[in-house]
Design a protein around this motif. Structure first.
Motif, short mmCIF file in Angstrom:
data_model
loop_
_atom_site.label_atom_id
_atom_site.label_comp_id
_atom_site.label_asym_id
_atom_site.label_seq_id
_atom_site.Cartn_x
_atom_site.Cartn_y
_atom_site.Cartn_z
N GLY A 141 0.89 -1.22 0.28
CA GLY A 141 0.23 -0.03 0.05
C GLY A 141 1.03 1.24 0.00
O GLY A 141 0.55 2.32 -0.66
N TRP A 142 2.00 1.13 0.69
CA TRP A 142 2.83 2.30 0.74
C TRP A 142 3.43 3.03 -0.66
O TRP A 142 3.24 3.98 -0.93
N PRO A 143 4.01 1.90 -1.47
CA PRO A 143 4.59 2.46 -2.68
C PRO A 143 3.33 2.87 -3.67
O PRO A 143 3.54 3.85 -4.49
N ILE A 144 2.35 2.32 -3.59
CA ILE A 144 1.22 2.49 -4.76
C ILE A 144 0.59 4.00 -4.28
O ILE A 144 0.35 4.65 -5.09
N ALA A 145 0.44 3.99 -2.86
CA ALA A 145 -0.01 5.49 -2.51
C ALA A 145 1.01 6.79 -2.89
O ALA A 145 0.71 7.80 -3.19
N SER A 146 2.32 6.16 -2.66
CA SER A 146 3.37 7.07 -3.03
C SER A 146 3.69 7.38 -4.46
O SER A 146 3.86 8.66 -4.69
N MET A 147 3.32 6.62 -5.06
CA MET A 147 3.38 6.86 -6.57
C MET A 147 2.16 7.72 -7.27
O MET A 147 2.50 8.67 -7.74
N ILE A 148 1.10 7.59 -6.51
CA ILE A 148 -0.05 8.41 -6.83
C ILE A 148 -0.01 9.70 -6.07
O ILE A 148 -0.14 10.74 -6.78
N ALA A 149 0.88 9.66 -4.98
CA ALA A 149 0.92 11.07 -4.28
C ALA A 149 2.00 11.86 -5.11
O ALA A 149 1.99 13.05 -5.20
N GLY A 150 3.17 11.21 -5.83
CA GLY A 150 4.14 11.64 -6.59
C GLY A 150 3.45 12.62 -7.47
O GLY A 150 3.76 13.78 -8.00
N ARG A 151 2.33 12.33 -8.20
CA ARG A 151 1.44 12.84 -9.42
C ARG A 151 0.61 13.93 -8.85
O ARG A 151 0.55 15.04 -9.37
N SER A 152 -0.06 13.48 -7.60
CA SER A 152 -1.01 14.36 -7.09
C SER A 152 -0.46 15.76 -6.44
O SER A 152 -1.02 16.67 -6.40
N LEU A 153 0.73 15.53 -6.12
CA LEU A 153 1.37 16.81 -5.52
C LEU A 153 1.43 17.94 -6.39
O LEU A 153 1.20 19.23 -6.01
#
Length: 503
Positions: free
Chosen positions: A322-334
Motif C-alpha cells: 500500500g505504501w508504494p502504490i500511494a506514494s506513486m499516486i502522491a508523486g503525481r497528485s502533489l
C-alpha cells in the motif's frame, strides 16, 4: 598550452560527472536493504523470541535499533552537508553490515539487542542520505515523479521480505534474515564508488558532538522509562522519576546547545517554516503508529490467530504494498492538488487502518489484519512522500541533508518512543491479566513465548492456552487503541499545513 589545459580539465570534469541512472539504482538498492530489514525482522521476531527466550525483552530488539537510528540520523545528515553524501552513506552501509553479521551470531536476547545497537548506528545514514542524493540530482518536478521509483523499493521488499523471512525461519534459520543484507550492501557501495561524484567545498567545520551526546542521553533515558515503567518499576518509583527528570533536563540543555553552536546538529531555524514544523510533528506521530503495527502484528497473527510465520509476514506485506502504490499516486497528485490535500488523504487512511486493528479479534482472520495493514501503508505513502518533496523544495542544498534527516529523525524518534511506549503497555497489560487470573506466581511474561511456536502451543492445556491467548489479545488491543488515538492526532496536525505553498 592554455587551450590544451582547458580541454584536459573539461575532459576530466566529464569523466567525473555523476551517472544519474546508476546512482539512482545504487540508492534504491541501499533503500531496499533498509526497507527489507524492517519487514523481515518483524516477521522473524516470534521465532527469535522463542529461540532465545526473554519475551519481556521483545520490544528492546526494535527499540535498540531505532534508538541508534534516531540519534545518528541527524549527525549523518549534518555530515553529508559538510563532507558530501557519498562518504557518509558508504560509512553508514559498512557499519550496518557489521551489525547485521553480528546479529546472526547472537545466542542470547541480550547479545542480539547489543548488536542491533550497532546495526542501528549504521542504518541512521541509509534512508536520509539516500533520499537527499535524489533531492540533489533531480528538480522539484522530477523529484515528485521519481518518488514512484523509490517507492517501488518498498513494494518489492514488501513482497520479498516477509516471504523470504517466513521461509528462512520455517526451513533454515532466523540468522539468515540478518545475513541477507550483506550482498545488497556490498553492491550498493560498489555502485556509489563508481558512479557518484560530488564537488564539495573544502573548509574547516565544527561538528556538534556535544549536541549528539545530549540527544542520545535524553532519548535513552525516556525510552527506558517507557519500556520499564509499569512493568519492572511503578510509575511513581524513584528510578522512573529520576530518569524522567534527567531526560527533561538534558532536552533543555540540547535546545540551548543547538541555539549556541555555529553549525548545530538540528538547526531550529528550519522549524520556523510552518510546512516543515507540521511535517516533522506529524512524522513523529506516524512513526509511533508504524512501529505499533510492524512490531506487534506478527505476534497477534501467530500467537492469537495461530497462523504460521509466512501468513504473519503476508499481513505485513500488504502495508509495504500500500505504501508504494500511494506514494506513486502522491508523486503525481502533489503537482495537481498540492501537498496539503495529498497529506489529508493519507491522514484519513491512517485513521481507517487504525480502526481495523482496534476492532480486530481472533476470529477476524489474517485477511482482515492484512487489510488494516494495507490502509496504514496507504496513509504512510501519501504523507511521507508529501513531506519529503515539500521539505526538499523549501530549503537550499547546504541545508537539504539536515532538513531531510530531521524529518526522518522525527519519524524514527516516534518509532523509538512507540516501540518503548507500546511495548510497555503490552507488558503491563499482560502482567495485569496474569494477576487477575491468579497466575502471577506460576507464569511470567516469558510464558507468552509458548504461543509463538505451534508445537509448544499445542502441548498446552485448553484452559492455560485460552488464558494466555486472551491476555495477549486484550494486551494487543490496548496497543491498537493507542495507535488509533495517535492516528487521530496525526490527522489533526495535517490540517495545520498551510493552504498556500511556497513556490
Amino acid at each position: 598550452m592554455t587551450e590544451a589545459l582547458k580541454v584536459r580539465v573539461h575532459k576530466k570534469s566529464r569523466e567525473k560527472k555523476t551517472n544519474r541512472p546508476f546512482v539512482l539504482a545504487a540508492v534504491m538498492l541501499a533503500m531496499f536493504m533498509s526497507a527489507i530489514e524492517a519487514t523481515i525482522v518483524s516477521t522473524a521476531m516470534p521465532a527469535i523470541a522463542f529461540d532465545l527466550g526473554s519475551f519481556s525483552l521483545y520490544s528492546w530488539v526494535f527499540s535498540s535499533y531505532l534508538l541508534m537510528n534516531a540519534v545518528t540520523v541527524l549527525i549523518y545528515g549534518k555530515l553529508s552537508d559538510l563532507y558530501g553524501r557519498k562518504p557518509v552513506l558508504i560509512i553508514g552501509i559498512a557499519i550496518f553490515l557489521i551489525g547485521s553479521i553480528l546479529c546472526g551470531f547472537a545466542n542470547t536476547m541480550e547479545m542480539l539487542i547489543l548488536f542491533r545497537f550497532i546495526q542501528g548506528f549504521g542504518a541512521g545514514a541509509v534512508m536520509p542520505i539516500a533520499s537527499t542524493i535524489v533531492g540533489d540530482m533531480y528538480t522539484k518536478e522530477e523529484r515528485a515523479k521519481i518518488q514512484g521509483y523509490l517507492s517501488s523499493v518498498w513494494g518489492i521488499s514488501a513482497v520479498l521480505g516477509p516471504a523470504i523471512g517466513g521461509l528462512l525461519v520455517q526451513y533454515v534459520s532466523w540468522k539468515y534474515v540478518f545475513w541477507l543484507n550483506i550482498p545488497l550492501g556490498i553492491l550498493a557501495t560498489i555502485a556509489l564508488l563508481l558512479f557518484l561524484h560530488e564537488d564539495i567545498e573544502k573548509k574547516k567545520h565544527d561538528i556538534d558532538f556535544l549536541g549528539a551526546g545530549l540527544l542520545f542521553i535524553g532519548v535513552s533515558a525516556l525510552m527506558v522509562v517507557l519500556v520499564e515503567g509499569g512493568v519492572r518499576w511503578s510509575w511513581t518509583s524513584a528510578p522512573v522519576i529520576a530518569l524522567i527528570s534527567v531526560s527533561l533536563f538534558v532536552f533543555i540543555l540540547f535546545y540551548f546547545q543547538e541555539k549556541r553552536v555555529k553549525e548545530p546538529m538540528m538547526p531550529f531555524s528550519l522549524w520556523n517554516e510552518r510546512s516543515i514544523l507540521v511535517a516533522n510533528l506529524t512524522s513523529l506521530t506516524t512513526g509511533i503508529m508504524l512501529i505499533g503495527v510492524s512490531s506487534f502484528l506478527p505476534a497477534f497473527v501467530q500467537g492469537v490467530m495461530e497462523q504460521p510465520p509466512i501468513i504473519a509476514g503476508f499481513t505485513l506485506t500488504t502495508m509495504s504494498i500500500g505504501w508504494p502504490i500511494a506514494s506513486m499516486i502522491a508523486g503525481r497528485s502533489l503537482l495537481t492538488i498540492g501537498f496539503r490535500t495529498t497529506s489529508i488523504i493519507g491522514g484519513v487512511s491512517l485513521i481507517l487502518g487504525s480502526i481495523v486493528f482496534a476492532t480486530m479479534s481472533p476470529e477476524s482472520g489474517p485477511i482482515w489484519a492484512a487489510f488494516g495493514s494495507f490502509l496504514l501503508g496507504v496513509g504512510m505513502g501519501f504523507t511521507t512522500t508529501s513531506f519529503i518533496v515539500s521539505i526538499q523544495s523549501t530549503v537550499e542544498w547546504k541545508q537539504r541533508g539536515i532538513a531531510t534527516a530531521t524529518n526522518m529523525f522525527m519519524r524514527n524518534l516516534g518509532s523509538t518512543i512507540g516501540a518503548a511506549l507500546l511495548g510497555g503497555i503490552l507488558n503491563s497489560s499482560l502482567i495485569s491479566h496474569l494477576r487477575s487470573n491468579g497466575l502471577e506466581d506460576s507464569m511470567d511474561l516469558d510464558a507468552t513465548n509458548v504461543l509463538l511456536n505451534a508445537e509448544e502451543r499445542n502441548q498446552l492445556s485448553e484452559s492455560v492456552r485460552g488464558v494466555l491467548q486472551d491476555g495477549l489479545t486484550s494486551s494487543l488491543h490496548s496497543v491498537y487503541w493507542v495507535v488509533l488515538l495517535i492516528g487521530i492526532i496525526s490527522f489533526v496536525l495535517i490540517l495545520f499545513l498551510p493552504k498556500k505553498e511556497a513556490s
